[in-house]
Design an enzyme around this catalytic site. Structure first.
Site: not given
Length: 272
Positions: A52-53, A91, A121, A123, A190
């Site tokens: 999602d970066s 993501d 993925k 978070e 991270e």
């Protein structure tokens, strides 16, 4: 002691677990489009993260929060079409899984069906356990993500190192063990202290991929655009730039513009 590298024709979730068991480090990079993904895959990267970066490096947003599920599917589809060897992890964007487990499953199914990605993925730890379980029960591989979780930036208020205090460090370790226990195939850590990251990696059997988490983990991930120097404003301690494409591309494009203005381009050999 050096470890012989196995020649994996196609990377799977099992390949990554085998790599950890054999002491072979795992390489992971982001990609968001066909052309860059083709280069990354050809270079031999094990895992491509459609992160999602993309919200930052592709769309210019300040955070990862604005990117939508439809946009993530678009980027992931472009990457999957380019890849022959790497495992493609996608993501789940902010807002597509936090509300309830049914929404998380629907979002994951859309990614898998519409993009062809190989895994998703998410978070978070204990707070999204039910969502992860529901996704796993549908047969969709899940990679976890603990430590600094950029989708929670407004909650934390800063991108500083996480889990420096004992209480948060203990909770992170427990969350990592929980993610392994319920069936995640790997975990990203991270921006946490290197000693803690190594402890986590040694405490669980699934691969731990670090970004700003030291060398004691099972693999590393960076944002491609940062690593090759296309972006130049972002310079955290953990980032190693292997190229300076911002400078090289700016120079080349400037030269092209000058050649057009001076009528040097195209020359006699560059026309029909």
């Amino acid at each position: 002691m050096s470890v012989a590298k196995k020649d994996y024709k196609k990377i799977t979730t099992k390949s990554l677990i085998d790599m950890k068991a054999n002491g072979e480090k795992i390489s992971m990079l982001t990609a968001y489009d066909f052309t860059m993904a083709k280069i990354v895959d050809t270079a031999g990267i094990d895992v491509i993260l459609v992160g999602d970066s993309a919200s930052n490096v592709m769309a210019g947003h300040e955070t990862t929060l604005p990117i939508t599920l439809d946009q993530m599917i678009y980027h992931a589809s472009s990457v999957v079409r380019a890849v022959d060897r790497a495992l493609v992890v996608v993501d789940l964007p902010f807002g597509s899984y936090q509300s309830d487990s049914k929404e998380a499953l629907r979002s994951s199914i859309r990614i898998m069906k519409e993009s062809g990605g190989h895994a998703v993925k998410l978070e978070g730890g204990r707070e999204i356990e039910s969502s992860i379980k529901k996704i796993l029960n549908a047969g969709i591989p899940v990679m976890g993500h603990l430590g600094l979780t950029p989708q929670s930036i407004y909650k934390f208020g800063t991108y500083t190192v996480r889990a420096k205090e004992e209480e948060e460090a203990e909770q992170l370790l427990e969350d990592a063990k929980m993610l392994e226990r319920i069936g995640c195939f790997a975990l990203v850590l991270e921006k946490i202290p290197a000693k803690l990251a190594q402890k986590v990696a040694e405490s669980i059997s699934i691969p731990v991929i670090g970004i700003g988490a030291g060398g004691g983990v099972d693999g590393q991930v960076l944002v491609l655009h940062d690593m090759i120097g296309m972006t130049h404003e972002f310079s955290p301690r953990f980032l190693r730039r292997y190229m300076n494409l911002f400078e090289d591309m700016t120079k080349a494009i400037g030269q092209y513009a000058a050649d057009v203005k001076s009528k040097d381009f195209p020359n006699a050999n560059e026309q029909y």
